[in-house]
Design a protein around this motif. Sequence first.
Motif, PDB file in Angstrom:
ATOM      1  N   LYS A 168       0.831  -1.194   0.000  1.00 52.96           N
ATOM      2  CA  LYS A 168       0.000   0.000   0.000  1.00 52.96           C
ATOM      3  C   LYS A 168       0.870   1.250   0.000  1.00 52.96           C
ATOM      4  CE  LYS A 168      -4.026  -1.659   2.666  1.00 52.96           C
ATOM      5  NZ  LYS A 168      -4.827  -1.395   3.901  1.00 52.96           N
ATOM      6  N   ASP A 169       0.377   2.317  -0.605  1.00 47.25           N
ATOM      7  CA  ASP A 169       1.050   3.598  -0.466  1.00 47.25           C
ATOM      8  C   ASP A 169       0.978   4.060   0.987  1.00 47.25           C
ATOM      9  OD1 ASP A 169       1.509   3.564  -3.161  1.00 47.25           O
ATOM     10  OD2 ASP A 169      -0.143   4.932  -3.664  1.00 47.25           O
ATOM     11  N   GLY A 170       2.105   4.547   1.515  1.00 47.69           N
ATOM     12  CA  GLY A 170       2.130   5.023   2.893  1.00 47.69           C
ATOM     13  C   GLY A 170       2.315   3.936   3.924  1.00 47.69           C
ATOM     14  N   VAL A 171       2.777   2.769   3.505  1.00 44.36           N
ATOM     15  CA  VAL A 171       2.991   1.646   4.418  1.00 44.36           C
ATOM     16  C   VAL A 171       4.124   1.964   5.398  1.00 44.36           C
ATOM     17  CG1 VAL A 171       4.683   0.496   2.928  1.00 44.36           C
ATOM     18  CG2 VAL A 171       3.252  -0.887   4.465  1.00 44.36           C
ATOM     19  N   GLY A 172       4.109   1.318   6.551  1.00 47.30           N
ATOM     20  CA  GLY A 172       5.216   1.357   7.496  1.00 47.30           C
ATOM     21  C   GLY A 172       5.887   0.006   7.563  1.00 47.30           C
ATOM     22  N   ILE A 173       7.213  -0.029   7.599  1.00 43.35           N
ATOM     23  CA  ILE A 173       7.970  -1.292   7.595  1.00 43.35           C
ATOM     24  C   ILE A 173       8.867  -1.342   8.815  1.00 43.35           C
ATOM     25  CG2 ILE A 173       9.649  -2.708   6.343  1.00 43.35           C
ATOM     26  CD1 ILE A 173       8.745  -1.339   3.766  1.00 43.35           C
ATOM     27  N   ILE A 174       8.896  -2.507   9.481  1.00 37.65           N
ATOM     28  CA  ILE A 174       9.734  -2.689  10.665  1.00 37.65           C
ATOM     29  C   ILE A 174      10.608  -3.925  10.474  1.00 37.65           C
ATOM     30  CG2 ILE A 174       9.759  -2.998  13.171  1.00 37.65           C
ATOM     31  CD1 ILE A 174       6.857  -1.918  13.119  1.00 37.65           C
ATOM     32  N   ASN A 175      11.876  -3.790  10.791  1.00 40.82           N
ATOM     33  CA  ASN A 175      12.776  -4.945  10.759  1.00 40.82           C
ATOM     34  C   ASN A 175      13.532  -5.043  12.078  1.00 40.82           C
ATOM     35  OD1 ASN A 175      14.313  -7.139  10.051  1.00 40.82           O
ATOM     36  ND2 ASN A 175      15.717  -5.998   8.746  1.00 40.82           N
ATOM     37  N   THR A 176      13.165  -6.017  12.884  1.00 40.20           N
ATOM     38  CA  THR A 176      13.901  -6.334  14.109  1.00 40.20           C
ATOM     39  C   THR A 176      14.501  -7.731  14.026  1.00 40.20           C
ATOM     40  OG1 THR A 176      11.884  -7.198  15.144  1.00 40.20           O
ATOM     41  CG2 THR A 176      12.408  -4.875  15.536  1.00 40.20           C
ATOM     42  N   ALA A 177      14.491  -8.322  12.825  1.00 40.75           N
ATOM     43  CA  ALA A 177      14.871  -9.726  12.681  1.00 40.75           C
ATOM     44  C   ALA A 177      16.347  -9.903  12.362  1.00 40.75           C
ATOM     45  CB  ALA A 177      14.011 -10.389  11.605  1.00 40.75           C
ATOM     46  N   LYS A 178      16.753  -9.414  11.192  1.00 41.07           N
ATOM     47  CA  LYS A 178      18.114  -9.679  10.737  1.00 41.07           C
ATOM     48  C   LYS A 178      18.498  -8.665   9.682  1.00 41.07           C
ATOM     49  CE  LYS A 178      21.878 -12.201  10.454  1.00 41.07           C
ATOM     50  NZ  LYS A 178      22.825 -12.244  11.574  1.00 41.07           N
TER      51      LYS A 178
ATOM     52  N   LEU B  42      16.206  -6.967   4.387  1.00 38.49           N
ATOM     53  CA  LEU B  42      15.531  -5.789   3.868  1.00 38.49           C
ATOM     54  C   LEU B  42      16.544  -4.963   3.065  1.00 38.49           C
ATOM     55  CD1 LEU B  42      13.182  -3.704   3.749  1.00 38.49           C
ATOM     56  CD2 LEU B  42      13.992  -2.848   5.966  1.00 38.49           C
ATOM     57  N   HIS B  43      16.231  -4.685   1.815  1.00 36.93           N
ATOM     58  CA  HIS B  43      17.134  -3.921   0.953  1.00 36.93           C
ATOM     59  C   HIS B  43      17.094  -2.463   1.392  1.00 36.93           C
ATOM     60  CE1 HIS B  43      19.126  -2.311  -2.527  1.00 36.93           C
ATOM     61  NE2 HIS B  43      19.224  -3.503  -3.106  1.00 36.93           N
ATOM     62  N   GLU B  44      18.137  -2.008   2.044  1.00 42.60           N
ATOM     63  CA  GLU B  44      18.124  -0.687   2.668  1.00 42.60           C
ATOM     64  C   GLU B  44      18.130   0.450   1.654  1.00 42.60           C
ATOM     65  OE1 GLU B  44      20.289  -2.120   6.827  1.00 42.60           O
ATOM     66  OE2 GLU B  44      21.429  -0.937   5.358  1.00 42.60           O
ATOM     67  N   VAL B  45      18.829   0.297   0.545  1.00 39.37           N
ATOM     68  CA  VAL B  45      18.841   1.342  -0.485  1.00 39.37           C
ATOM     69  C   VAL B  45      17.455   1.498  -1.082  1.00 39.37           C
ATOM     70  CG1 VAL B  45      19.768   2.023  -2.733  1.00 39.37           C
ATOM     71  CG2 VAL B  45      21.287   1.015  -1.004  1.00 39.37           C
ATOM     72  N   ASP B  46      16.808   0.375  -1.370  1.00 40.72           N
ATOM     73  CA  ASP B  46      15.444   0.426  -1.906  1.00 40.72           C
ATOM     74  C   ASP B  46      14.475   1.022  -0.887  1.00 40.72           C
ATOM     75  OD1 ASP B  46      16.420  -0.697  -4.182  1.00 40.72           O
ATOM     76  OD2 ASP B  46      15.452  -2.654  -3.937  1.00 40.72           O
ATOM     77  N   LEU B  47      14.698   0.740   0.384  1.00 41.54           N
ATOM     78  CA  LEU B  47      13.844   1.309   1.427  1.00 41.54           C
ATOM     79  C   LEU B  47      13.948   2.831   1.446  1.00 41.54           C
ATOM     80  CD1 LEU B  47      12.044   1.056   3.990  1.00 41.54           C
ATOM     81  CD2 LEU B  47      14.188   0.949   5.309  1.00 41.54           C
ATOM     82  N   VAL B  48      15.174   3.344   1.412  1.00 41.00           N
ATOM     83  CA  VAL B  48      15.363   4.800   1.436  1.00 41.00           C
ATOM     84  C   VAL B  48      14.719   5.442   0.208  1.00 41.00           C
ATOM     85  CG1 VAL B  48      17.079   6.647   1.327  1.00 41.00           C
ATOM     86  CG2 VAL B  48      17.419   4.708   2.873  1.00 41.00           C
ATOM     87  N   LYS B  49      14.892   4.828  -0.954  1.00 36.20           N
ATOM     88  CA  LYS B  49      14.262   5.354  -2.168  1.00 36.20           C
ATOM     89  C   LYS B  49      12.742   5.395  -2.015  1.00 36.20           C
ATOM     90  CE  LYS B  49      17.836   3.857  -5.456  1.00 36.20           C
ATOM     91  NZ  LYS B  49      18.131   2.937  -6.587  1.00 36.20           N
ATOM     92  N   ALA B  50      12.173   4.354  -1.429  1.00 36.13           N
ATOM     93  CA  ALA B  50      10.725   4.292  -1.270  1.00 36.13           C
ATOM     94  C   ALA B  50      10.222   5.325  -0.265  1.00 36.13           C
ATOM     95  CB  ALA B  50      10.318   2.882  -0.824  1.00 36.13           C
TER      96      ALA B  50
ATOM     97  N   LYS C 226       6.254   6.273  -1.094  1.00 42.89           N
ATOM     98  CA  LYS C 226       5.626   4.950  -1.108  1.00 42.89           C
ATOM     99  C   LYS C 226       5.603   4.356   0.302  1.00 42.89           C
ATOM    100  CE  LYS C 226       4.004   1.094  -2.862  1.00 42.89           C
ATOM    101  NZ  LYS C 226       2.692   0.993  -3.539  1.00 42.89           N
ATOM    102  N   VAL C 227       6.730   4.480   0.998  1.00 42.16           N
ATOM    103  CA  VAL C 227       6.823   4.064   2.401  1.00 42.16           C
ATOM    104  C   VAL C 227       6.789   5.328   3.255  1.00 42.16           C
ATOM    105  CG1 VAL C 227       8.284   2.980   4.150  1.00 42.16           C
ATOM    106  CG2 VAL C 227       8.106   1.969   1.863  1.00 42.16           C
ATOM    107  N   GLN C 228       5.892   5.355   4.222  1.00 43.86           N
ATOM    108  CA  GLN C 228       5.785   6.557   5.060  1.00 43.86           C
ATOM    109  C   GLN C 228       6.879   6.610   6.106  1.00 43.86           C
ATOM    110  OE1 GLN C 228       1.953   7.152   6.864  1.00 43.86           O
ATOM    111  NE2 GLN C 228       2.555   9.037   7.903  1.00 43.86           N
ATOM    112  N   PHE C 229       7.164   5.444   6.697  1.00 46.75           N
ATOM    113  CA  PHE C 229       8.205   5.404   7.715  1.00 46.75           C
ATOM    114  C   PHE C 229       8.682   3.973   7.913  1.00 46.75           C
ATOM    115  CE2 PHE C 229       4.056   6.174   9.984  1.00 46.75           C
ATOM    116  CZ  PHE C 229       3.738   4.832  10.159  1.00 46.75           C
ATOM    117  N   ALA C 230       9.795   3.837   8.605  1.00 45.43           N
ATOM    118  CA  ALA C 230      10.362   2.516   8.886  1.00 45.43           C
ATOM    119  C   ALA C 230      10.951   2.515  10.285  1.00 45.43           C
ATOM    120  CB  ALA C 230      11.433   2.155   7.862  1.00 45.43           C
ATOM    121  N   GLY C 231      10.989   1.323  10.892  1.00 39.27           N
ATOM    122  CA  GLY C 231      11.641   1.125  12.175  1.00 39.27           C
ATOM    123  C   GLY C 231      12.686   0.037  12.031  1.00 39.27           C
TER     124      GLY C 231
END
Length: 316
Positions: free
Chosen positions: A234-244, A248-256, A261-266
């Motif tokens: 969804k547009d405006g999704v939030g993503i959290i990674n506490t696993a490993k 999660l592709h960090e460069v793609d996350l920052v671009k999003a 596309k991504v509202q925020f991340a933890g």
Amino acid sequence: MKILANDGISNSGIDALEKGGFEVLTTKVAQNQLENFINDNNIDAILVKNNTQVRQELIEACPSIKLIGISGVNTDNVDVEFAEDNGLHVINTPNATANAVAELVFAHLFGMARFLHSSNREMPLEGDTRFKDLKKAYASGLELRGKTLGIIGFEKTGQAVAKIALALGMNVIASDDRITGAPISIDFFNGQKVTINIETIDKDDVLEASDFITLHAPAQEEYIISGVEIEKMKDGVGIINTAKGGILHEVDLVKAIESGKVQFAGLDVFETEPTPAVQLLMNPEISLSPNIGSESIDAQERIGTELASQIIALLK
């Protein structure tokens, strides 16, 4: 029998082991000195966190070792298959850390949904001069109740996350390559209990339907979430990674995040620990913690006692 807790162990774990007749050494031995220390002291078991590597060479060089104990879930720092093929017990403590990680997920989630990760940076700097502006900037937060939380990876930690989410009134969906479903029991302070069965669904369905997505899968050869998967969200999704770090592709996350596309991340884990990329550290839409998911006082107590009970059962 002697046990080397090279990365530490809780006092409750030490007490349980000593009552079981074991001698516990808490000396921190440098990696390059481990072989000599283990052999000189005839160590029977070594307990480690991520800081100490127990690789094939060390196992082969230390014939006295009968057991390797790992605090938490992650076993990447131990050559598990080689150890078990050579008759060693390898144990870890996935149950002990699940709730600690799950609560950190919601610490990030609550903070992001109400912009605490950002307002906590700005208020000390400008709270006395731009109070009304900041109030306006951070007044469009979200409530978690009624939102859909997607869990990718539905073993113990993913299930602990589901328990909190259900208790908050969230809709929970999950995917897992091996687990088809699980009963999630929510225990209340007065002894009452509610159990809700969650059946896992296809990963793409989770990506498409979730307001927030949290990762609890082990490391794999390829990214679990990269730009391709983010486009399905969804547009405006939030993503959290506490696993490993590395799933999660960090460069793609920052671009999003930059595209909206991504509202925020933890993030609690990173690809390049212990030196996370500056693009992550300086991004105001990312809530950050330094790999502390399993590091609560309560979890460390549980880890110690759980390791002790397994060791006593296996070695006595």
